[in-house]
Design an enzyme around this catalytic site. Structure first.
Site, PDB file in Angstrom:
ATOM      1  N   GLU A 177     -88.701  90.604   9.143  1.00 51.86           N
ATOM      2  CA  GLU A 177     -87.542  91.493   9.040  1.00 51.86           C
ATOM      3  C   GLU A 177     -87.506  92.247   7.709  1.00 51.86           C
ATOM      4  O   GLU A 177     -86.881  93.296   7.615  1.00 51.86           O
ATOM      5  CB  GLU A 177     -86.251  90.676   9.244  1.00 51.86           C
ATOM      6  CG  GLU A 177     -86.129  90.184  10.683  1.00 51.86           C
ATOM      7  CD  GLU A 177     -85.055  89.145  10.909  1.00 51.86           C
ATOM      8  OE1 GLU A 177     -84.573  89.034  12.047  1.00 51.86           O
ATOM      9  OE2 GLU A 177     -84.691  88.413   9.963  1.00 51.86           O
ATOM     10  N   GLY A 181     -80.530  88.019  20.042  1.00 54.65           N
ATOM     11  CA  GLY A 181     -80.526  87.881  21.487  1.00 54.65           C
ATOM     12  C   GLY A 181     -79.362  88.669  22.058  1.00 54.65           C
ATOM     13  O   GLY A 181     -78.263  88.679  21.490  1.00 54.65           O
ATOM     14  N   GLU A 226     -77.556  84.035  11.653  1.00 53.23           N
ATOM     15  CA  GLU A 226     -77.233  84.240  10.229  1.00 53.23           C
ATOM     16  C   GLU A 226     -76.020  85.129   9.951  1.00 53.23           C
ATOM     17  O   GLU A 226     -75.378  84.968   8.890  1.00 53.23           O
ATOM     18  CB  GLU A 226     -78.433  84.854   9.470  1.00 53.23           C
ATOM     19  CG  GLU A 226     -79.693  84.010   9.468  1.00 53.23           C
ATOM     20  CD  GLU A 226     -80.549  84.180  10.715  1.00 53.23           C
ATOM     21  OE1 GLU A 226     -80.336  85.189  11.435  1.00 53.23           O
ATOM     22  OE2 GLU A 226     -81.401  83.331  11.005  1.00 53.23           O
ATOM     23  N   ASP A 237     -84.613  89.710  22.613  1.00 53.45           N
ATOM     24  CA  ASP A 237     -84.645  88.859  23.823  1.00 53.45           C
ATOM     25  C   ASP A 237     -83.251  88.837  24.440  1.00 53.45           C
ATOM     26  O   ASP A 237     -82.308  89.362  23.861  1.00 53.45           O
ATOM     27  CB  ASP A 237     -85.088  87.427  23.450  1.00 53.45           C
ATOM     28  CG  ASP A 237     -84.148  86.796  22.425  1.00 53.45           C
ATOM     29  OD1 ASP A 237     -84.421  86.903  21.227  1.00 53.45           O
ATOM     30  OD2 ASP A 237     -83.105  86.240  22.828  1.00 53.45           O
TER      31      ASP A 237
HETATM   32  N1  SAH Z   1     -90.015  81.809  16.166  1.00 55.71           N
HETATM   33  C1  SAH Z   1     -89.400  81.358  14.944  1.00 55.71           C
HETATM   34  C2  SAH Z   1     -87.966  80.902  15.161  1.00 55.71           C
HETATM   35  C3  SAH Z   1     -87.050  82.047  15.449  1.00 55.71           C
HETATM   36  S1  SAH Z   1     -85.371  81.589  15.478  1.00 55.71           S
HETATM   37  C4  SAH Z   1     -90.253  80.223  14.386  1.00 55.71           C
HETATM   38  O1  SAH Z   1     -90.825  79.478  15.142  1.00 55.71           O
HETATM   39  O2  SAH Z   1     -90.290  80.121  13.162  1.00 55.71           O
HETATM   40  C5  SAH Z   1     -84.649  83.130  15.961  1.00 55.71           C
HETATM   41  C6  SAH Z   1     -84.358  84.126  14.856  1.00 55.71           C
HETATM   42  O3  SAH Z   1     -84.086  85.399  15.418  1.00 55.71           O
HETATM   43  C7  SAH Z   1     -83.109  83.808  14.031  1.00 55.71           C
HETATM   44  O4  SAH Z   1     -83.257  84.296  12.714  1.00 55.71           O
HETATM   45  C8  SAH Z   1     -81.981  84.528  14.784  1.00 55.71           C
HETATM   46  O5  SAH Z   1     -81.069  85.164  13.914  1.00 55.71           O
HETATM   47  C9  SAH Z   1     -82.672  85.585  15.643  1.00 55.71           C
HETATM   48  N2  SAH Z   1     -82.524  85.448  17.111  1.00 55.71           N
HETATM   49  C10 SAH Z   1     -83.163  86.266  17.987  1.00 55.71           C
HETATM   50  N3  SAH Z   1     -82.926  85.878  19.253  1.00 55.71           N
HETATM   51  C11 SAH Z   1     -82.099  84.804  19.194  1.00 55.71           C
HETATM   52  C12 SAH Z   1     -81.536  83.929  20.178  1.00 55.71           C
HETATM   53  N4  SAH Z   1     -81.776  84.100  21.478  1.00 55.71           N
HETATM   54  N5  SAH Z   1     -80.757  82.910  19.754  1.00 55.71           N
HETATM   55  C13 SAH Z   1     -80.514  82.736  18.445  1.00 55.71           C
HETATM   56  N6  SAH Z   1     -81.043  83.491  17.477  1.00 55.71           N
HETATM   57  C14 SAH Z   1     -81.840  84.532  17.830  1.00 55.71           C
END
Ligand code: SAH
Length: 230
Positions: A12, A78, A173, A196
């Protein structure tokens, strides 16, 4: 005026660092902070790491240690609203914490005494985003963002968050950054591009679109910085 730009993950913030080109790096409180000037605006940038605790630490550090006077968040989320598709931008009008629950005492979800269910984002910064969107010919949805320490990949949980908080998008966040900025009187703005739909395919969609959606959000935020610098 010093402006903070934060994200949660490297994907980001790296498009922004690339655009800026040169910056000073400082290690502080277990994280890296980057300082630069872009279009006449002094910036401090960082990705916090994922979740409410790390984002709280980073937002507070940017303000209290690095002297940020306004904060812009750029990242991915999301979708809850069916209007929002992968790559679409959503600007938070207000934010809440969907996993904050002392309802056993008769309080609403997202509420603790002396707090509030929602924290409003800065209207002036939202206005700037509207003029940037108009100039770019982009449709940017304004809506409510719900935050919690959960990657939501479940239709039932997503729908509950949607109906309980009237949320349009969810992430991990924004709500905590909002609480910090509100307490410290720092105008803030939370922008997210959809990665997503927070459903059973969310982790696959996230992995596929994280980079492209994070770039869409980063580009938009930098257009806002250019406008702020004018
Ligand atoms: N793939 C990463 C984890 C991502 S967590 C790893 O394995 O390290 C998801 C991140 O994207 C968070 O920072 C959150 O703010 C955002 N996000 C995007 N889609 C989300 C969802 N469906 N639920 C919660 N957070 C989501």
């Amino acid at each position: 005026m010093k402006l903070a730009i934060m994200g949660a993950m490297p994907e980001e913030i790296s498009p922004i660092l690339e655009k800026i080109g040169s910056y000073k790096t400082t290690e502080y409180a277990g994280n890296k902070y980057y300082e630069a000037t872009y279009c006449g605006v002094d910036l401090v940038l960082a990705y916090s790491k994922i979740g409410k605790v790390f984002s709280t630490l980073t937002a507070a550090t940017m303000i209290e240690h690095f002297g940020a006077e306004k904060l812009l968040f750029s990242g991915v989320a999301g979708a809850v609203s069916p209007d929002l598709k992968v790559g679409d931008l959503v600007v938070a009008t207000k934010l809440s914490q969907h996993d904050l629950d002392i309802t056993a005492f008769g309080h609403p979800y997202g509420y603790v005494p002396e707090g509030s269910v929602y924290v409003d984002a800065d209207k002036g910064l939202i206005e700037i985003s509207k003029s940037v969107a108009a100039e770019m010919g982009l449709h940017v949805k304004e809506g409510i963002i719900a935050t919690g320490d959960q990657f939501v990949a479940n239709e039932e949980r997503k729908n509950w968050i949607g109906s309980t908080f009237n949320a349009d998008a969810l992430e991990m966040e924004g709500g905590s950054v909002a609480v910090v900025c509100n307490a410290l009187n720092i105008p803030f703005f939370i922008l997210r591009a959809i990665s997503d739909a927070a459903d059973m395919d969310a982790s696959f969609s996230f992995d596929e679109f994280l980079e492209s959606s994070a770039k869409i959000s980063a580009e938009f935020v930098m257009k806002m910085v250019e406008k702020i610098g004018k």
